[in-house]
Scaffold this active site. Structure first.
Site, PDB file in Angstrom:
ATOM      1  N   THR A   1       1.152  -0.736  -0.311  1.00 23.09           N
ATOM      2  CA  THR A   1      -0.104  -0.119  -0.254  1.00 23.09           C
ATOM      3  C   THR A   1       1.041   1.064  -0.171  1.00 23.09           C
ATOM      4  OG1 THR A   1      -1.739  -1.373   0.736  1.00 23.09           O
ATOM      5  CG2 THR A   1      -1.587   1.094   1.112  1.00 23.09           C
TER       6      THR A   1
ATOM      7  N   ARG B   1     -13.183  -9.145  -1.589  1.00 23.55           N
ATOM      8  CA  ARG B   1     -12.655  -8.652   0.361  1.00 23.55           C
ATOM      9  C   ARG B   1     -11.881  -6.703   0.057  1.00 23.55           C
ATOM     10  NH1 ARG B   1      -7.068  -6.277   1.151  1.00 23.55           N
ATOM     11  NH2 ARG B   1      -7.106  -6.678   3.686  1.00 23.55           N
TER      12      ARG B   1
ATOM     13  N   GLY C   1      -9.979  -3.890   2.459  1.00 26.12           N
ATOM     14  CA  GLY C   1      -8.906  -3.974   3.341  1.00 26.12           C
ATOM     15  C   GLY C   1      -9.045  -2.800   4.541  1.00 26.12           C
ATOM     16  N   ASP C   2      -8.081  -1.838   4.939  1.00 22.53           N
ATOM     17  CA  ASP C   2      -8.050  -0.604   6.079  1.00 22.53           C
ATOM     18  C   ASP C   2      -8.416   0.357   4.586  1.00 22.53           C
ATOM     19  OD1 ASP C   2      -5.477  -1.637   6.053  1.00 22.53           O
ATOM     20  OD2 ASP C   2      -5.659   0.335   7.041  1.00 22.53           O
TER      21      ASP C   2
ATOM     22  N   THR D   1      -0.412   2.023   6.256  1.00 24.98           N
ATOM     23  CA  THR D   1       0.112   0.636   5.466  1.00 24.98           C
ATOM     24  C   THR D   1      -0.480  -0.859   6.234  1.00 24.98           C
ATOM     25  OG1 THR D   1       0.603  -0.664   3.980  1.00 24.98           O
ATOM     26  CG2 THR D   1       2.231   0.828   5.720  1.00 24.98           C
ATOM     27  N   GLY D   2      -0.600  -2.138   5.686  1.00 24.50           N
ATOM     28  CA  GLY D   2      -0.813  -3.025   6.380  1.00 24.50           C
ATOM     29  C   GLY D   2      -1.704  -4.090   6.987  1.00 24.50           C
ATOM     30  N   TRP D   3      -1.739  -5.518   7.671  1.00 26.14           N
ATOM     31  CA  TRP D   3      -2.640  -6.064   7.599  1.00 26.14           C
ATOM     32  C   TRP D   3      -4.025  -5.911   7.759  1.00 26.14           C
ATOM     33  CZ3 TRP D   3      -1.828 -11.776   9.897  1.00 26.14           C
ATOM     34  CH2 TRP D   3      -2.506 -12.101   9.274  1.00 26.14           C
TER      35      TRP D   3
END
Length: 385
Positions: free
Chosen positions: A201, A229, A231-232, A252-254
């Site tokens: 990201t 799906r 994400g954030d 940025t991340g899971w």
């Protein structure tokens, strides 16, 4: 009131009392600007990265940093700066955003992006778009040219056509490296985390010379994502947030964990609340006109204004602590990644709980740097207050 805050108030009050006589004599502070960018965080290995690969990533980060810094140094708007920086990374195949985005399970590239203006907290976001070269521009168009904040899929693409965006063919976004990652995932029955050693990201946060903040984030998601799906990254408050009263954040991340914590808003909210408490506590310690007869009412008012300014100067360490605390909360839940953060005082901050994060920052005080692994940047990018 927390122990740290009490001690900060005491120290600041003492410093103010010693300089009260000069409260009206200080020259106005020169306008300042600040920018931070990221290109993903994750399990990055120094030994696995060749010198050539490192140089390529550093050059791409520097190009993005230069694009945003050029806008700010010329007196431009924070919103224009974050868009300029993100577009460079969306156009680079090195990052998981725009060209170079990861593949879904079905072999397509689905793009998400969001942007927020700290002046009025206006925001725009898109998810699951497949035909827009620079999703960050479409997110901003949602912000400025619709009554909505978040559009997705076919609806977002219909909106893009209506607003004059060119249709970008799917093959533009595809890269061989990302295709191989999906094939490896399916063949070996791996998870997305097994094939994505980093979350690519991209994002940017900025403070302009007018004191306005902005944040922008763009991504292709996770390799092999299914069922629509999201994400954030496109979610305001999770992956992106900007508020002139506190900070601008891009994450940025899971994504699932950043969504659960509400990372971007959580950091800004803690900063805003804690700074307000500190200012109130400090002002309560300051003298009234009667108690400090040596000051005119005008000088006392200037003295109180300087109190708020001095609190801001003392705030840099607390901003880093808050960002680190929120990232620690993400880690406690089982997630990893990082954030970039800019404050109204011009602090450019990184916080990540992974071995590395592609990142960079530039400020009007002369900071210019890009970094990849932990501990590579200078100790501080705090401006001179």
């Amino acid at each position: 009131m927390p122990w740290l805050m009490k001690n900060l108030i005491a120290a600041v009050a003492l410093a103010l009392m010693s300089t009260a006589a000069h409260a009206q004599e200080d020259a106005p502070e020169a306008p300042k600007w600040s920018l931070a960018i990221h290109g993903g965080a994750g399990t990055l290995s120094r030994t696995a990265m060749t010198p050539e690969q490192r140089a390529e990533y550093e050059a791409a980060l520097q190009a993005a940093l230069d694009a945003g810094a050029k806008v700010l140094a010329a007196g431009g708007d924070a919103m224009d700066a974050v868009k300029a920086a993100v577009i460079v990374m969306e156009d680079s195949p090195l990052f998981n955003a725009g060209k170079g985005a990861v593949f879904t399970w079905d072999g397509t590239n689905e793009l998400d992006a969001s942007i927020m203006d700290g002046r009025d907290r206006s925001a725009g976001a898109v998810a699951g778009v497949k035909t827009v070269r620079n999703p960050i521009l479409l997110a901003d168009k949602v912000r400025t040219d619709s009554e909505h904040v978040f559009l997705m899929g076919a609806g977002a693409e219909a909106f893009a056509l209506e607003k004059g965006f060119a249709v970008t063919p799917p093959e533009y976004f595809a890269t061989e490296a990302r295709r191989r990652a999906l094939e490896r995932m399916k063949a070996d029955k791996l998870s997305a985390l097994d094939v994505d050693h980093k979350f690519g990201t991209v994002g940017a946060v900025a403070l302009d010379m007018e004191g306005n903040l902005a944040a922008a984030t763009s991504t292709g998601g996770m390799t092999g994502k299914r069922w629509g799906r999201v994400g954030d990254a496109p979610v305001i408050g999770a992956g992106t947030y900007a508020d002139n009263r506190s900070c601008a954040v891009s994450a940025t991340g899971w994504g699932e964990y950043f969504l659960r914590v509400g990372v971007a808003h959580e950091i800004c909210a803690r900063l805003r609340i804690n700074q307000s408490l500190m200012v109130e506590g400090l002002l309560a310690t300051l003298p009234s006109t009667e108690e400090y007869s040596g000051m005119t009412p005008e000088a006392l008012e200037a003295f109180r204004a300087k109190a708020s300014e001095t609190v801001s100067s003392a705030w840099s360490a607390e901003a880093q602590t808050i960002a680190d605390d929120v990232m620690a909360e993400v880690a406690q839940l089982g997630g990893d990644g990082g954030v970039i953060l800019v404050t109204p005082q011009g602090d450019a901050i990184f916080s990540f709980n992974t071995s590395g994060m592609y990142r960079g920052r530039a400020t009007s005080s002369g900071v210019r740097e890009v970094a990849i692994f932990g501990g590579e940047e200078k100790a501080s990018a705090t401006p001179d207050h």
